[in-house]
Design an enzyme around this catalytic site. Structure first.
Site, PDB file in Angstrom:
ATOM      1  N   LYS A  68       0.810  -1.217   0.000  1.00  0.00           N
ATOM      2  CA  LYS A  68       0.000   0.000   0.000  1.00  0.00           C
ATOM      3  C   LYS A  68       0.848   1.274   0.000  1.00  0.00           C
ATOM      4  O   LYS A  68       0.474   2.270  -0.605  1.00  0.00           O
ATOM      5  CB  LYS A  68      -0.936   0.013   1.207  1.00  0.00           C
ATOM      6  CG  LYS A  68      -2.043  -1.038   1.156  1.00  0.00           C
ATOM      7  CD  LYS A  68      -2.972  -0.868   2.350  1.00  0.00           C
ATOM      8  CE  LYS A  68      -3.757  -2.127   2.683  1.00  0.00           C
ATOM      9  NZ  LYS A  68      -4.793  -2.484   1.730  1.00  0.00           N
ATOM     10  N   LYS A  71      -2.047   1.547   8.971  1.00  0.00           N
ATOM     11  CA  LYS A  71      -2.345   0.412   8.092  1.00  0.00           C
ATOM     12  C   LYS A  71      -1.097  -0.393   7.829  1.00  0.00           C
ATOM     13  O   LYS A  71      -0.031   0.168   7.589  1.00  0.00           O
ATOM     14  CB  LYS A  71      -2.807   0.912   6.723  1.00  0.00           C
ATOM     15  CG  LYS A  71      -4.256   1.252   6.596  1.00  0.00           C
ATOM     16  CD  LYS A  71      -4.585   1.500   5.122  1.00  0.00           C
ATOM     17  CE  LYS A  71      -5.948   2.153   5.005  1.00  0.00           C
ATOM     18  NZ  LYS A  71      -6.283   2.454   3.607  1.00  0.00           N
ATOM     19  N   GLY A  78      -7.773  -7.728   3.038  1.00  0.00           N
ATOM     20  CA  GLY A  78      -8.882  -8.420   3.677  1.00  0.00           C
ATOM     21  C   GLY A  78      -9.344  -7.741   4.954  1.00  0.00           C
ATOM     22  O   GLY A  78      -9.892  -8.381   5.844  1.00  0.00           O
ATOM     23  N   GLY A  79      -9.131  -6.425   5.056  1.00  0.00           N
ATOM     24  CA  GLY A  79      -9.622  -5.678   6.210  1.00  0.00           C
ATOM     25  C   GLY A  79      -8.774  -5.853   7.458  1.00  0.00           C
ATOM     26  O   GLY A  79      -9.098  -5.328   8.523  1.00  0.00           O
ATOM     27  N   HIS A  81     -14.293  -3.399   8.326  1.00  0.00           N
ATOM     28  CA  HIS A  81     -13.573  -3.141   7.072  1.00  0.00           C
ATOM     29  C   HIS A  81     -13.805  -4.201   6.005  1.00  0.00           C
ATOM     30  O   HIS A  81     -13.075  -4.281   5.033  1.00  0.00           O
ATOM     31  CB  HIS A  81     -12.065  -2.985   7.309  1.00  0.00           C
ATOM     32  CG  HIS A  81     -11.727  -1.976   8.367  1.00  0.00           C
ATOM     33  ND1 HIS A  81     -12.091  -0.651   8.258  1.00  0.00           N
ATOM     34  CD2 HIS A  81     -11.097  -2.103   9.549  1.00  0.00           C
ATOM     35  CE1 HIS A  81     -11.680  -0.012   9.339  1.00  0.00           C
ATOM     36  NE2 HIS A  81     -11.085  -0.856  10.143  1.00  0.00           N
ATOM     37  N   GLU A 107      -9.606   1.314  -5.566  1.00  0.00           N
ATOM     38  CA  GLU A 107     -10.459   1.642  -4.433  1.00  0.00           C
ATOM     39  C   GLU A 107     -10.179   3.064  -3.953  1.00  0.00           C
ATOM     40  O   GLU A 107      -9.019   3.430  -3.726  1.00  0.00           O
ATOM     41  CB  GLU A 107     -10.228   0.662  -3.278  1.00  0.00           C
ATOM     42  CG  GLU A 107     -10.637  -0.766  -3.613  1.00  0.00           C
ATOM     43  CD  GLU A 107     -10.638  -1.700  -2.412  1.00  0.00           C
ATOM     44  OE1 GLU A 107     -11.396  -2.676  -2.439  1.00  0.00           O
ATOM     45  OE2 GLU A 107      -9.881  -1.458  -1.442  1.00  0.00           O
ATOM     46  N   ARG A 113      -6.958  -7.927  -9.420  1.00  0.00           N
ATOM     47  CA  ARG A 113      -7.633  -9.208  -9.643  1.00  0.00           C
ATOM     48  C   ARG A 113      -9.104  -8.940  -9.898  1.00  0.00           C
ATOM     49  O   ARG A 113      -9.553  -7.793  -9.844  1.00  0.00           O
ATOM     50  CB  ARG A 113      -7.504 -10.066  -8.391  1.00  0.00           C
ATOM     51  CG  ARG A 113      -8.039  -9.313  -7.162  1.00  0.00           C
ATOM     52  CD  ARG A 113      -8.094 -10.162  -5.917  1.00  0.00           C
ATOM     53  NE  ARG A 113      -8.157  -9.366  -4.699  1.00  0.00           N
ATOM     54  CZ  ARG A 113      -9.282  -8.918  -4.145  1.00  0.00           C
ATOM     55  NH1 ARG A 113     -10.443  -9.170  -4.704  1.00  0.00           N
ATOM     56  NH2 ARG A 113      -9.239  -8.216  -3.039  1.00  0.00           N
TER      57      ARG A 113
HETATM   58  P1  ADP Z   1      -7.813  -3.796   2.575  1.00  0.00           P
HETATM   59  O1  ADP Z   1      -6.584  -4.091   1.791  1.00  0.00           O
HETATM   60  O2  ADP Z   1      -7.867  -4.529   3.844  1.00  0.00           O
HETATM   61  O3  ADP Z   1      -9.036  -3.890   1.723  1.00  0.00           O
HETATM   62  P2  ADP Z   1      -8.133  -0.907   2.406  1.00  0.00           P
HETATM   63  O4  ADP Z   1      -6.993   0.051   2.440  1.00  0.00           O
HETATM   64  O5  ADP Z   1      -8.779  -1.139   1.095  1.00  0.00           O
HETATM   65  O6  ADP Z   1      -7.639  -2.272   3.017  1.00  0.00           O
HETATM   66  O7  ADP Z   1      -9.210  -0.422   3.465  1.00  0.00           O
HETATM   67  C1  ADP Z   1     -10.284  -1.240   3.842  1.00  0.00           C
HETATM   68  C2  ADP Z   1     -11.424  -0.408   4.404  1.00  0.00           C
HETATM   69  O8  ADP Z   1     -10.987   0.400   5.507  1.00  0.00           O
HETATM   70  C3  ADP Z   1     -12.008   0.598   3.436  1.00  0.00           C
HETATM   71  O9  ADP Z   1     -12.978   0.020   2.603  1.00  0.00           O
HETATM   72  C4  ADP Z   1     -12.578   1.647   4.368  1.00  0.00           C
HETATM   73  O10 ADP Z   1     -13.822   1.244   4.864  1.00  0.00           O
HETATM   74  C5  ADP Z   1     -11.610   1.675   5.511  1.00  0.00           C
HETATM   75  N1  ADP Z   1     -10.603   2.742   5.315  1.00  0.00           N
HETATM   76  C6  ADP Z   1      -9.417   2.603   4.708  1.00  0.00           C
HETATM   77  N2  ADP Z   1      -8.733   3.753   4.697  1.00  0.00           N
HETATM   78  C7  ADP Z   1      -9.498   4.665   5.328  1.00  0.00           C
HETATM   79  C8  ADP Z   1      -9.336   6.050   5.669  1.00  0.00           C
HETATM   80  N3  ADP Z   1      -8.231   6.717   5.365  1.00  0.00           N
HETATM   81  N4  ADP Z   1     -10.319   6.664   6.325  1.00  0.00           N
HETATM   82  C9  ADP Z   1     -11.434   6.000   6.669  1.00  0.00           C
HETATM   83  N5  ADP Z   1     -11.645   4.704   6.400  1.00  0.00           N
HETATM   84  C10 ADP Z   1     -10.695   4.024   5.732  1.00  0.00           C
HETATM   85  P1  ADP Z   2     -12.966  -7.628  -2.537  1.00  0.00           P
HETATM   86  O1  ADP Z   2     -12.213  -6.349  -2.382  1.00  0.00           O
HETATM   87  O2  ADP Z   2     -12.887  -8.264  -3.863  1.00  0.00           O
HETATM   88  O3  ADP Z   2     -14.305  -7.566  -1.970  1.00  0.00           O
HETATM   89  P2  ADP Z   2     -12.049  -8.923  -0.214  1.00  0.00           P
HETATM   90  O4  ADP Z   2     -11.251  -7.873   0.443  1.00  0.00           O
HETATM   91  O5  ADP Z   2     -13.351  -9.305   0.358  1.00  0.00           O
HETATM   92  O6  ADP Z   2     -12.152  -8.630  -1.732  1.00  0.00           O
HETATM   93  O7  ADP Z   2     -11.145 -10.202  -0.382  1.00  0.00           O
HETATM   94  C1  ADP Z   2     -11.521 -11.269  -1.202  1.00  0.00           C
HETATM   95  C2  ADP Z   2     -10.927 -12.511  -0.638  1.00  0.00           C
HETATM   96  O8  ADP Z   2      -9.536 -12.436  -0.690  1.00  0.00           O
HETATM   97  C3  ADP Z   2     -11.305 -12.717   0.792  1.00  0.00           C
HETATM   98  O9  ADP Z   2     -11.457 -14.091   1.012  1.00  0.00           O
HETATM   99  C4  ADP Z   2     -10.112 -12.159   1.535  1.00  0.00           C
HETATM  100  O10 ADP Z   2      -9.984 -12.776   2.788  1.00  0.00           O
HETATM  101  C5  ADP Z   2      -8.992 -12.505   0.603  1.00  0.00           C
HETATM  102  N1  ADP Z   2      -7.897 -11.538   0.626  1.00  0.00           N
HETATM  103  C6  ADP Z   2      -7.896 -10.298   0.115  1.00  0.00           C
HETATM  104  N2  ADP Z   2      -6.699  -9.714   0.274  1.00  0.00           N
HETATM  105  C7  ADP Z   2      -5.923 -10.616   0.898  1.00  0.00           C
HETATM  106  C8  ADP Z   2      -4.562 -10.620   1.333  1.00  0.00           C
HETATM  107  N3  ADP Z   2      -3.751  -9.602   1.134  1.00  0.00           N
HETATM  108  N4  ADP Z   2      -4.111 -11.723   1.954  1.00  0.00           N
HETATM  109  C9  ADP Z   2      -4.915 -12.777   2.155  1.00  0.00           C
HETATM  110  N5  ADP Z   2      -6.178 -12.838   1.748  1.00  0.00           N
HETATM  111  C10 ADP Z   2      -6.689 -11.776   1.123  1.00  0.00           C
HETATM  112 MG    MG Z   3      -9.443  -2.838   0.066  1.00  0.00          MG
END
Ligand code: ADP
Ligand code: ADP
Ligand code: MG
Length: 707
Positions: free
Chosen positions: A116, A158, A164-165, A235, A275, A297
């Protein structure tokens, strides 16, 4: 186009990919672990290769085994789905080294977007708006704390390698920073093997809006508009939709423009998602959204984009990977109506959303116009504890947002699952949530409204009476002799609702049926049993339903009628309607309920669908011992299979209504079983630490007067 591909995934996404491949005349190879020996994706594919034990690390995450399977079966390309190896650049390298095609972006693109912090630095350079923050290499606590102060609280820590949140901490004040950093690093290290973090501004009232992009190897890049994924829990996305509510053309142009720029910055090929986090405190603004990350992906929620654009994104992935150009230009991509997707999970919302594993005794989806179901399991299958417990994605498309949400609600309402707890009711409650309906949601909505979203509809005595009639009547083992008890025609019935035991007596007289034992007395008359409309969940005409006469009481007038049956996983599910006149306080009304009865391991599941609500009861099998003699004095039954953690009573103890008798644990969740009334403990049939089958007798109670 390829003639054969291997799908390095499982569950719904593997099934989804197989469907498109089949339509295109591409043969498919599935891979499966021990736990998935009977899984749908294995059965659906043209060929299947066993790749090892159940833990993902030894099967679905083993690039070596997967590549070997592709070579052995003559597959030319590998589709990774999402999760598992989909965003692993080393895997892409290995696939290509083996002379195979990876259906996805290049290892270079994945690597550029994989972390990231590096991705954010790259995006800043490309002129894409990025959340203000620190994305550098200095990981010193003191330095990062100063950065956090500079950015201004609240901030979000982060994990750079996160996904995956996981690996995220929101911090409100300087004093809490060091501790949050420490715990975020710990989680990052254990989840991703990398404890590097970045700090960014926490956007208040955040909305998650993402843009679907697509590139080909000829250098074309298009977008397929946005999706709003703001309904999240921890998340993680719960409900997604397209287009985003309240999106103006100006903001859309800015956001899709930034997304295409981002994809081009990494020479992106294939399906990807940019995103963004948007400020949702007021109307969306062209300068009020920031790049969060790119998912290199196919996304879980891609079907909503397919619904509104009319394109098959998996088909595009295959074409682009085979070297073809994108089938359309940007000008040919339009939005048609609105689509929404709900992720149906085997999890227990009332028990902290704990994942559930086990057999799905019955599974049927509410069908209807504009409804698409992407599933990976059918009735009779098992949800394994080894992987994501998603059952299916329910996707609804309509001319307007309201139409799509209405359709989603009724598809969920008609969805019927027995055997495992699911988030179906929670999703249904969300689909009618007033704030969400008004399009005013942000990522905190679920957390704020959780109590209301988890509220259960009250079970009326009439619903219980319908369930009791269905449970008693359809039971071929039912003894009619028992009905003549205490001089009147009556039968005792025990129904479990959410693990709570409800005991009533059904009385039959000339006027109809009465239910006694509850706070109010329910009475219905003029009862008729009918064949349900074919739309009844699980009893679809395509399954070769047969109407058969139900077993009937020998009393007059008998409760007799026709029902429908369907077979799944070797078990017969019965559907019927019960229509009756109800009477309460001198006023009469009419009731028509649809009922689905499914055999389970310990008895049968009875679902009553009435006025849009579904009430699910477990009626324990009389032969399981649960309903045994003892003059109906009330045995305490195990609400589910689990371990007995605590036993608080012994034979001979006098207990008062509400006293704790014992505590069971199932799926990491505790259930306290209490005395339903004042009584004396007759026998305790389990010991602490012992295992108990769902529906089996744990404690026998007797009336104090019985001695
Ligand atoms: P992941 O790789 O786990 O999906 P993301 O960076 O996409 O991580 O963030 C996952 C979620 O966390 C976002 O969909 C949002 O709801 C929340 N989030 C991430 N960054 C921010 C931010 N700067 N401010 C508020 N919420 C955030
Ligand atoms: P989307 O953004 O497509 O909704 P999700 O964040 O829900 O995707 O992730 C889709 C699947 O991939 C989930 O099963 C999640 O646990 C897995 N996943 C996503 N990012 C990672 C990661 N960096 N490491 C392991 N599993 C991941
Ligand atoms: Mg994300």
């Amino acid at each position: 186009m390829f003639s054969k591909i291997l799908i390095a995934n499982r569950g719904e996404i593997a099934c989804r990919i197989i469907r498109t491949a089949r339509r295109l005349g591409v043969r498919t190879v599935a891979v499966y672990s021990d736990a998935d020996a009977e899984a749908q994706h294995r059965k659906l594919a043209d060929e299947a290769v066993h790749i090892g034990p159940s833990p993902a690390r030894e099967s679905y995450l083993s690039g070596e085994k997967i590549i070997a399977a592709a070579l052995a079966t003559g597959a030319e390309a590998i589709h990774p789905g999402y999760g598992f190896l989909s965003e692993n650049p080393d895997f892409v390298g290995a696939v290509e080294k083996a002379g195979l095609v990876f259906i996805g972006p290049s290892a270079g693109s994945i690597r550029a977007m994989g972390l990231k912090d590096a991705a954010k630095r790259l995006m800043e350079k490309a002129g894409v708006p990025v959340v203000p923050g620190y994305h550098g290499d200095n990981q010193d606590v003191g330095f990062l704390a100063v950065e956090a102060d500079r950015i201004g609280y609240p901030v979000l820590i982060k994990a750079s390698a996160g996904g995956g949140g996981k690996g995220m901490r929101r911090v409100e004040r300087t004093e809490d920073f060091a501790a949050a950093l420490e715990s975020c690093r710990r989680e990052a290290k254990s989840s991703f093997g990398d404890d590097k973090v970045l700090i960014e501004k926490y956007i208040s009232s955040p909305r998650h809006i993402e843009v679907q992009v697509f590139g080909d190897s000829q250098g074309n890049t298009v977008h397929l508009f946005e999706r709003d994924c703001s309904l999240q829990r921890r998340h993680q996305k719960v409900i997604e939709e397209a287009p985003a509510p309240g999106m103006s053309e100006a903001v859309r142009a800015a956001m899709t423009g930034a997304a295409v720029k981002a994809a081009q910055a990494v020479n992106y090929k294939g399906a990807g998602t940019i995103e963004f986090i948007a400020d949702g405190s007021d109307s969306l603004r062209p300068d009020g959204f920031w790049f969060m990350e790119m998912n290199t992906r196919l996304q879980v929620e891609h079907p909503v984009t397919e619904a509104i654009t009319g394109f098959d994104l998996v088909e595009w992935q295959l074409r682009v990977a085979a070297g073809e150009a994108l089938p359309v230009t940007q000008e040919q991509i339009h939005i048609h109506g609105h689509a929404v997707e709900a992720r149906l999970y085997a999890e227990d919302p009332a028990g902290g959303f704990l994942p559930q594993a086990g057999r799905i005794d019955h599974l049927a989806f509410g069908a209807g116009e504009g409804i698409r179901i992407d599933g990976g399991v059918i009735g009779g299958d098992t949800v394994s504890p080894f992987y994501d417990p998603m059952i299916a994605k329910v996707i609804a498309h309509g001319a307007t947002r309201d139409a799509a949400l209405d359709r989603l609600g009724s598809a969920l309402g008609g969805t019927h699952i027995a055997g495992l707890a699911t988030n179906r009711d929670f999703l249904r409650a969300l689909s009618v949530d007033a704030t969400f309906r008004a399009g005013r949601m942000d990522t905190g909505l679920i957390e704020r409204d959780l109590d209301a979203l988890l509220r259960k509809p009250e079970i009326s005595e009439e619903v219980l009476l319908v369930a009791a009639l269905a449970a008693l009547e359809i039971d071929p083992q039912a003894s009619h002799a028992e009905f003549r008890h205490w001089g009147e025609a009556s039968r005792r019935v025990v129904l479990l609702a959410d693990g709570e035991s409800i005991e009533r007596r059904v009385v039959f007289d000339e006027a109809g049926y009465r239910l006694i034992g509850g706070a109010a007395e329910a009475r219905i008359s003029g009862v008729s049993v009918g064949v349900p409309p074919s739309a009844l969940p699980g009893i679809s005409p395509s399954r070769g339903e047969i109407g058969r006469e139900t077993a009937s009481f020998t009393h007059s007038p008998p409760l007799r009628g026709r029902c429908r049956e369907a077979t799944e996983g070797g078990a017969t599910t019965t559907g019927l309607t019960i229509a009756a006149r109800t009477e309460q306080n001198g006023t009469s009304a009419h009731l028509t309920a649809r009922v689905v009865i499914t055999p389970t391991r310990v008895g049968k599941s009875v679902s009553v669908l009435l006025a849009g609500e579904t009430f699910v009861f477990l009626h324990p099998d009389p032969l399981s011992g649960a309903d045994a003699a003892h003059g109906g004095s009330g045995d305490i039954l195990a609400p589910m299979t689990g371990v007995v953690r605590l036993v608080e009573v012994k034979a001979g103890d006098a207990v008062k209504a509400g006293d704790r008798l014992l505590v069971m644990e199932a799926m990491k969740m505790e259930h306290t079983l209490k005395a339903p009334r004042d009584a004396v403990v007759d026998a305790v049939l389990v010991a602490e630490g012992g295992q108990a089958e769902g529906g089996s007798v744990l404690v026998k109670l007797k009336d104090a007067a019985d001695g």
